[in-house]
Design an enzyme around this catalytic site. Structure first.
Site, PDB file in Angstrom:
ATOM      1  N   ARG A 180       7.723   4.525   4.325  1.00 22.78           N
ATOM      2  CA  ARG A 180       7.171   3.692   3.245  1.00 22.78           C
ATOM      3  C   ARG A 180       6.619   4.575   2.137  1.00 22.78           C
ATOM      4  O   ARG A 180       6.662   4.220   0.960  1.00 22.78           O
ATOM      5  CB  ARG A 180       6.146   2.692   3.771  1.00 22.78           C
ATOM      6  CG  ARG A 180       4.824   3.233   4.308  1.00 22.78           C
ATOM      7  CD  ARG A 180       3.815   3.554   3.217  1.00 22.78           C
ATOM      8  NE  ARG A 180       2.460   3.682   3.739  1.00 22.78           N
ATOM      9  CZ  ARG A 180       1.539   4.435   3.186  1.00 22.78           C
ATOM     10  NH1 ARG A 180       1.812   5.195   2.130  1.00 22.78           N
ATOM     11  NH2 ARG A 180       0.314   4.466   3.686  1.00 22.78           N
ATOM     12  N   LYS A 229      -3.134  -0.193  10.274  1.00 23.92           N
ATOM     13  CA  LYS A 229      -2.541   1.082  10.697  1.00 23.92           C
ATOM     14  C   LYS A 229      -3.677   2.019  11.075  1.00 23.92           C
ATOM     15  O   LYS A 229      -4.664   2.151  10.342  1.00 23.92           O
ATOM     16  CB  LYS A 229      -1.708   1.716   9.580  1.00 23.92           C
ATOM     17  CG  LYS A 229      -1.090   3.060  10.008  1.00 23.92           C
ATOM     18  CD  LYS A 229      -0.153   3.631   8.964  1.00 23.92           C
ATOM     19  CE  LYS A 229      -0.891   4.259   7.804  1.00 23.92           C
ATOM     20  NZ  LYS A 229       0.014   5.015   6.892  1.00 23.92           N
TER      21      LYS A 229
END
Length: 348
Positions: free
Chosen positions: A134, A90
């Site tokens: 998340r 990410k």
């Protein structure tokens, strides 16, 4: 990844990636909490079993001396093992003044997934939605083990996008919640979120508090969703039995770490760095790995206990793990392949 030989031959001869926009992700369930709770439960259990690889994430800061603590780009690579292994990274950028100065969201992100057998990329997707959801799933999972059973009241510091995702996910997963106390330095933002929540959830009471203390004192669960770089929540504000999900890391004062009955992190090495509060305490000699109760994955696997009585004050201090992003993105990717979502792009 478990590819059949025919599919692997096709990929080797004509490698491609699946691109997923934010809207693509929403269309396959990426805007709701169930997907992320499932993915993170698996990822954190694998973390406890050490079936992951997760280098310490580097922070790219252009003007560290004068910039805000939230002005940075972070690279978060990871490998997640288990029955369907995947690798990825990410790449998440943040500027604290984006909303006020540019009318843009504070954070933006891309996630790249790789097949660990070949290390070829298999997907690129918008990452800010996954990142926020998340993070909310971390609070949800932790609350299942660390909050008082049947808790009814949530205190939320901040009223931005992260707060919205946190509260949405909590309300989806815990029907016992009846009351939310909101505080934001911008009362209008808190008012807008309060109206939004009450419109979506019949019977829910949402109270905009005049100050942080008033809200925190009411919370069975306290969740911090701010960009502060100065702690402001003392231990004395926390009610008996409170669970604090310190999502934005810098909100609780040092004494909370020292006086709480249990302190839990997602990953000790990730938390003990970057001059965050735990790192400051370690450098001062007042906190250590030995004083930590557990990493969250240890609680999920049963290696360490969660809440053991109604009066415990428990603090979760999660830095945010790359394995959480990669596991969530992999779940999104698998759904997208099954449902034929997204756009297929040739690499060559």
């Amino acid at each position: 990844m478990n590819f059949n030989p025919e599919r692997r031959t096709t990929i080797m001869n004509n490698p491609s990636i699946l691109y997923l926009s934010k809207q693509d992700i929403i269309s396959i369930g990426g805007g709701s909490s169930d997907l992320y709770v499932k993915a993170l439960s698996n990822a954190l259990e694998l973390h406890a079993k050490k079936d992951i690889v997760q280098p310490l994430k580097p922070y790219l800061r252009v003007d560290e001396k004068n910039g805000h603590i939230a002005d940075r780009i972070i690279a978060m690579p990871a490998y997640v093992g288990g029955e369907a292994p995947v690798s990825g990274i990410k790449w998440i950028g943040s500027k604290a003044d984006n909303p006020q100065k540019r009318g843009m969201e504070r954070a933006s992100a891309l996630i790249v997934l790789n097949d660990p057998e070949t290390n070829y990329p298999i997907a690129v997707m918008e990452g800010s939605l996954i990142s926020g959801m998340r993070t909310a799933a971390v609070t949800v999972l932790a609350a299942k083990y660390l909050a008082r059973e049947g808790f009814t009241t949530v205190a939320c510091m901040g009223s931005g996008i992260i707060a919205r995702m946190q509260l949405q996910s909590l309300l989806e997963q815990f029907p016992s919640i009846t009351t939310i106390h909101l505080f934001d330095l911008n009362p209008e933002a808190a008012g807008r979120l309060a109206n939004e929540l009450t419109e979506k959830h019949a019977g829910l009471q949402v109270i905009v508090s005049p100050d942080a203390e008033t809200a925190v004192r009411q919370g069975d669960l306290v969740v911090t969703c701010t960009v502060t770089d100065k702690p402001y929540i003392p231990f004395s504000w926390l009610k008996k039995g409170a669970f604090v999900s310190n999502i934005s890391i810098m909100d609780v004062e040092k004494e909370v770490f020292l006086k709480a009955d249990k302190v839990v992190v997602d990953d000790w090495d990730q938390c003990n760095r970057e001059k965050k509060v735990i790192n400051q305490l370690v450098l001062e000699g007042t906190f250590s790995r030995e004083k930590l109760h557990a990493e969250l994955g240890e609680i999920l696997t049963g290696a360490r206990p969660g809440r053991e009585n109604e009066d415990e004050i428990i603090l979760l201090n999660p830095m945010g793990l790359a394995i959480e992003d990669i596991a969530s993105a992999h779940e999104v990717y698998q759904r997208a392949v099954r449902e034929n979502a997204g756009t297929r792009l040739n690499l060559y």
